[in-house]
Design a protein around this motif. Sequence first.
Motif, PDB file in Angstrom:
ATOM      1  N   THR A 169      47.714  -9.742   2.822  1.00  0.00           N
ATOM      2  CA  THR A 169      48.408  -8.507   3.178  1.00  0.00           C
ATOM      3  C   THR A 169      48.065  -8.086   4.603  1.00  0.00           C
ATOM      4  O   THR A 169      48.950  -7.724   5.394  1.00  0.00           O
ATOM      5  N   GLY A 170      46.794  -8.155   4.945  1.00  0.00           N
ATOM      6  CA  GLY A 170      46.369  -7.820   6.298  1.00  0.00           C
ATOM      7  C   GLY A 170      46.996  -8.731   7.336  1.00  0.00           C
ATOM      8  O   GLY A 170      47.443  -8.271   8.398  1.00  0.00           O
ATOM      9  N   ARG A 171      47.064 -10.028   7.030  1.00  0.00           N
ATOM     10  CA  ARG A 171      47.690 -10.985   7.962  1.00  0.00           C
ATOM     11  C   ARG A 171      49.178 -10.692   8.132  1.00  0.00           C
ATOM     12  O   ARG A 171      49.708 -10.810   9.232  1.00  0.00           O
ATOM     13  N   GLY A 191      53.206  -6.513  13.665  1.00  0.00           N
ATOM     14  CA  GLY A 191      52.937  -6.004  15.010  1.00  0.00           C
ATOM     15  C   GLY A 191      53.102  -7.076  16.064  1.00  0.00           C
ATOM     16  O   GLY A 191      53.691  -6.844  17.127  1.00  0.00           O
ATOM     17  N   ALA A 192      52.609  -8.265  15.786  1.00  0.00           N
ATOM     18  CA  ALA A 192      52.666  -9.360  16.758  1.00  0.00           C
ATOM     19  C   ALA A 192      54.096  -9.822  17.023  1.00  0.00           C
ATOM     20  O   ALA A 192      54.416 -10.232  18.141  1.00  0.00           O
ATOM     21  N   ALA A 239      48.427 -11.737  20.073  1.00  0.00           N
ATOM     22  CA  ALA A 239      49.450 -12.141  19.108  1.00  0.00           C
ATOM     23  C   ALA A 239      49.521 -13.654  18.983  1.00  0.00           C
ATOM     24  O   ALA A 239      49.578 -14.191  17.871  1.00  0.00           O
ATOM     25  N   THR A 240      49.500 -14.366  20.102  1.00  0.00           N
ATOM     26  CA  THR A 240      49.599 -15.827  20.038  1.00  0.00           C
ATOM     27  C   THR A 240      48.315 -16.446  19.510  1.00  0.00           C
ATOM     28  O   THR A 240      48.354 -17.453  18.793  1.00  0.00           O
ATOM     29  N   LEU A 241      47.178 -15.859  19.844  1.00  0.00           N
ATOM     30  CA  LEU A 241      45.906 -16.381  19.325  1.00  0.00           C
ATOM     31  C   LEU A 241      45.872 -16.288  17.801  1.00  0.00           C
ATOM     32  O   LEU A 241      45.428 -17.213  17.122  1.00  0.00           O
ATOM     33  N   ASN A 242      46.370 -15.181  17.271  1.00  0.00           N
ATOM     34  CA  ASN A 242      46.356 -14.991  15.820  1.00  0.00           C
ATOM     35  C   ASN A 242      47.295 -15.932  15.082  1.00  0.00           C
ATOM     36  O   ASN A 242      47.169 -16.100  13.879  1.00  0.00           O
ATOM     37  N   GLN A 243      48.251 -16.521  15.776  1.00  0.00           N
ATOM     38  CA  GLN A 243      49.127 -17.485  15.119  1.00  0.00           C
ATOM     39  C   GLN A 243      48.374 -18.749  14.743  1.00  0.00           C
ATOM     40  O   GLN A 243      48.702 -19.394  13.762  1.00  0.00           O
ATOM     41  N   THR A 244      47.373 -19.108  15.522  1.00  0.00           N
ATOM     42  CA  THR A 244      46.704 -20.395  15.312  1.00  0.00           C
ATOM     43  C   THR A 244      45.252 -20.285  14.888  1.00  0.00           C
ATOM     44  O   THR A 244      44.661 -21.290  14.505  1.00  0.00           O
ATOM     45  N   ILE A 245      44.689 -19.118  14.917  1.00  0.00           N
ATOM     46  CA  ILE A 245      43.254 -18.975  14.683  1.00  0.00           C
ATOM     47  C   ILE A 245      42.829 -19.326  13.250  1.00  0.00           C
ATOM     48  O   ILE A 245      41.690 -19.695  13.011  1.00  0.00           O
ATOM     49  N   THR A 248      44.559  -5.991  11.277  1.00  0.00           N
ATOM     50  CA  THR A 248      43.247  -6.568  11.550  1.00  0.00           C
ATOM     51  C   THR A 248      42.173  -5.865  10.728  1.00  0.00           C
ATOM     52  O   THR A 248      41.287  -6.512  10.165  1.00  0.00           O
ATOM     53  N   ILE A 249      42.265  -4.554  10.630  1.00  0.00           N
ATOM     54  CA  ILE A 249      41.286  -3.791   9.846  1.00  0.00           C
ATOM     55  C   ILE A 249      41.400  -4.135   8.364  1.00  0.00           C
ATOM     56  O   ILE A 249      40.394  -4.354   7.687  1.00  0.00           O
TER      57      ILE A 249
END
Length: 158
Positions: A109-111, A117-118, A28-34, A95-96
């Motif tokens: 939309t995916g993000r 969820g995150a 979850a935290t990785l996806n905030q900044t990736i 993610t899918i």
Amino acid sequence: MSSSIPAQAGSIKKGPIMFIMIIGAFLATLNQTIMSVATPELMKDFDITAATAQWLTTGYLLVNGVLIPITAYLMQRFTTRELFQTAMIVFLGGTIVSALAGDFPMLLTGRLIQAAGAGIIMPLLMNVILSLFPPEKRGGAMGLVGLAIILLRQLDPH
């Protein structure tokens, strides 16, 4: 606090629970900044401006921030296990959708689905720590979680 964790927290194996929840929190935290790494390439691929591409990060953080306080209500309605599994499934679904996106609106939309969820994961993790650990051990457990997430982010090649 969630009634799904029994009062006899001393009899629960804390290691496996914490490990799985830390991995979820790391994702979850990785996806905030990736997105900062991928934004220039996405701008080229989708032929969008920087301001438009920034919505991938801004929208994620906005939905994430809205879900954090809502999680308190959800923790009263569902067990910890149900909520964690649902949050991870929603995150995986986002993610899918993002992976299959052929245009920018679908990627956004995916993000946003990912963020839903995150946004549940971190408050749920803190609730689990409060439930599993006695008051004198909670600070150490929260520090360990923070250290683990920071360490995992340092190991990430991005």
